[in-house]
Write a protein that holds these residues in place. Sequence first.
Motif, PDB file in Angstrom:
ATOM      1  N   SER A 564       0.809  -1.217   0.000  1.00  0.00           N
ATOM      2  CA  SER A 564       0.000   0.000   0.000  1.00  0.00           C
ATOM      3  C   SER A 564       0.840   1.263   0.000  1.00  0.00           C
ATOM      4  N   ASP A 565       2.093   1.159   0.458  1.00  0.00           N
ATOM      5  CA  ASP A 565       2.977   2.324   0.441  1.00  0.00           C
ATOM      6  C   ASP A 565       3.415   2.698  -0.973  1.00  0.00           C
ATOM      7  N   ASN A 569      -4.252   1.874  -2.678  1.00  0.00           N
ATOM      8  CA  ASN A 569      -4.717   1.040  -1.560  1.00  0.00           C
ATOM      9  C   ASN A 569      -5.871   0.123  -1.948  1.00  0.00           C
ATOM     10  N   THR A 572      -4.325  -2.768  -3.727  1.00  0.00           N
ATOM     11  CA  THR A 572      -3.661  -3.633  -2.742  1.00  0.00           C
ATOM     12  C   THR A 572      -4.670  -4.555  -2.072  1.00  0.00           C
ATOM     13  N   ALA A 605      -0.723   3.712   4.639  1.00  0.00           N
ATOM     14  CA  ALA A 605       0.325   4.056   3.673  1.00  0.00           C
ATOM     15  C   ALA A 605       0.957   5.366   4.106  1.00  0.00           C
ATOM     16  N   GLY A 611       1.669   6.661  -1.855  1.00  0.00           N
ATOM     17  CA  GLY A 611       0.874   5.565  -1.331  1.00  0.00           C
ATOM     18  C   GLY A 611      -0.594   5.915  -1.169  1.00  0.00           C
ATOM     19  N   HIS A 612      -0.871   7.171  -0.876  1.00  0.00           N
ATOM     20  CA  HIS A 612      -2.260   7.600  -0.680  1.00  0.00           C
ATOM     21  C   HIS A 612      -2.405   9.011  -1.228  1.00  0.00           C
ATOM     22  N   GLU A 637       3.878   3.240  11.321  1.00  0.00           N
ATOM     23  CA  GLU A 637       3.524   1.917  10.823  1.00  0.00           C
ATOM     24  C   GLU A 637       3.934   0.823  11.804  1.00  0.00           C
TER      25      GLU A 637
END
Length: 654
Positions: A564-565, A569, A572, A605, A611-612, A637
């Motif tokens: 997700s990074d 997402n 993923t 993320a 990631g986002h 994280e």
Amino acid sequence: MTTDQALIFSILGATIGLFLWGRLRHDVVALIALMACVLAGLIGSDQAFSGFAQPAVITVAAVLILSFGLQTTGAVESMAQKVLPKRGGALLSIGVLTLLGAFLSAFMNNVGAMALLMPIAMQVAVRQGIAPGKALMPLAFGTILGGMTTLIGTPPNLIVADFRAAETGSGFSMFDFTPVGLAVAAIGIVFCVLAGRWLVPNRNKQDADSFDTGTYLTEVRIEENAKVAGKTLREVEKLLDDSDAQIVGMVRNDFRVTAPFPGRVLKAGDILVIEADPEALGGTLTRLGLKLEEAVPMSPPKEEETPGEAEASAEDEIRPAEETQAENARAESPSNAQGQAAEMVAADSDEQEQQEKPKEAEKSSNGADEEIVIQELAVQPGSLLTGRSATDIQIRTRFGINLLAISRQGHRSIKRLRWTNLNAGDVLLMQGSPESISGFAFEYRCVPLAQRAILIPDTRKAITAVAIMFGSILLAATGLLPAALAFTLGVIGYMLTKVIPLRRIYEAVDWPIIVLLGALMPLAAAMADTGAADLLARTLLEHVAQSNAIIGLALVLVITMTLSDFMNNAATAAVMCPIALSISSQLEVNPDSFLMAVAIGASCAFLTPIGHQNNTLILGPGGFRFGDYWRLGLPLELLVIAVSIPILLLVWPL
């Protein structure tokens, strides 16, 4: 390994590689992967587009539309103005703002929540004298964390619920994600707010994509029921301290006072002259409970205004000679506050009724139902507007539009707006239908500026939007209707009540996300049908997890979080759900634990700006570099992993 399994692994590997490469948009990559599976015979041609019929896809589209309504009506802006502390240090302001962002993200699109609260975060940073990134990164991470707490908070949760429905016959309900998600979000937000002051680097704001037209001098009339009626100017100025706005004058009984006494008590009928940045204009109006005088439905008047009446109107605005001369003297010197200023002067309600009926209104059958927008136009050199005023060109009569403000380099006019001669380089704030504004811009050689959020709150529509959203959530949470139907019903409510103009309903949908979800759903199904998910799960269990369920659960969480990074997402979640279900099946444990691990991992993320979308939004305004995110993101994280595993085992036991 069978041929089909080799093919699906090759396509999946290439798809992930293209996601990480980042040169192609994620929806394009998803469509390429879908077509590759169809051409390879892994997905039947009759099932190629079955993903677009999935409830998760419909729900995401509906929630995006409902979130857009909350944004455009000023509902979120009003809530922010009421919740944010008027006084306090940076820690308190950032903490409350981040909590608000997390709360909003639980019930609306978290990207929309972030976009709305970003200007407020920038104002907090300026007021507290800190780098913008110190407020923006905790807010971005908080909105991401808040999205994991409900079914509709983020697309991965909807995807996970769909896979659960396919596996067990029933999906997750609205608040099944709350126990684990709320605990992780609460601890994560506290960490971001407290540690952000040390771990978020100091960077200068990058403004390459923005533009500055200076402040607007906006006139608003105090109505009988306005909250400022009966207060002194000093009390009202205190209300505006946190909005980057100030009162620079007032009009009473047709006399304009440029430096009113702070102890003067305001009463109904007074007009306040408020100076505010464009982005803060909506918040200023919300804080005072006022409206722009011109921001009203432009229904055609019954009688036309004659030239004689126009001259009489002009004579009514003549002021005492001493005041006029004093103001003219002040007008000849440049503004020493902002270097730029804009003046908006709205006509009195009786003057509104004397305007001539616009020609466009005669041709339109929609009347007052016509969409009204606000647009900024720049006057080009050589424009026919140069040296002429709004009255000279009969802007309302000919085009059916209002001139709300003028922004001019280094000069603040004291004239009423309609009598101010325009110059090349002026920026005009216009109100009217898109077609009318476009026609005016074309005829008089004006250039529309980039769209930005100059939102004028609409209390009625805001209340309607909140009520419809609450009703949809209630229907979904109680199980009276499936989420897809409940939120689609909410969209129909928007259409019927015209919370959003019908022409803009589909503009609210992030179509690349919809295409991504619809294209990847059949790909995920192909992984399960070919046995590829089982094969990958068996390999991970034998060589990494050693058939230990808790290690397997942590492995699913870490792999999902890592993917997700670097990739979308939602993508993923679609890739990891079949693998998580296969692992739980081979271990003969509760699949819900593993699906929840995917939901949490897909929503975390924090290491990169790609990631986002919320991480990407703050990249420029915060002046961040690619490597700045891991400083706060990596310990966050690790904290998420440490907190979520025990809570998952407690709430969703194996």
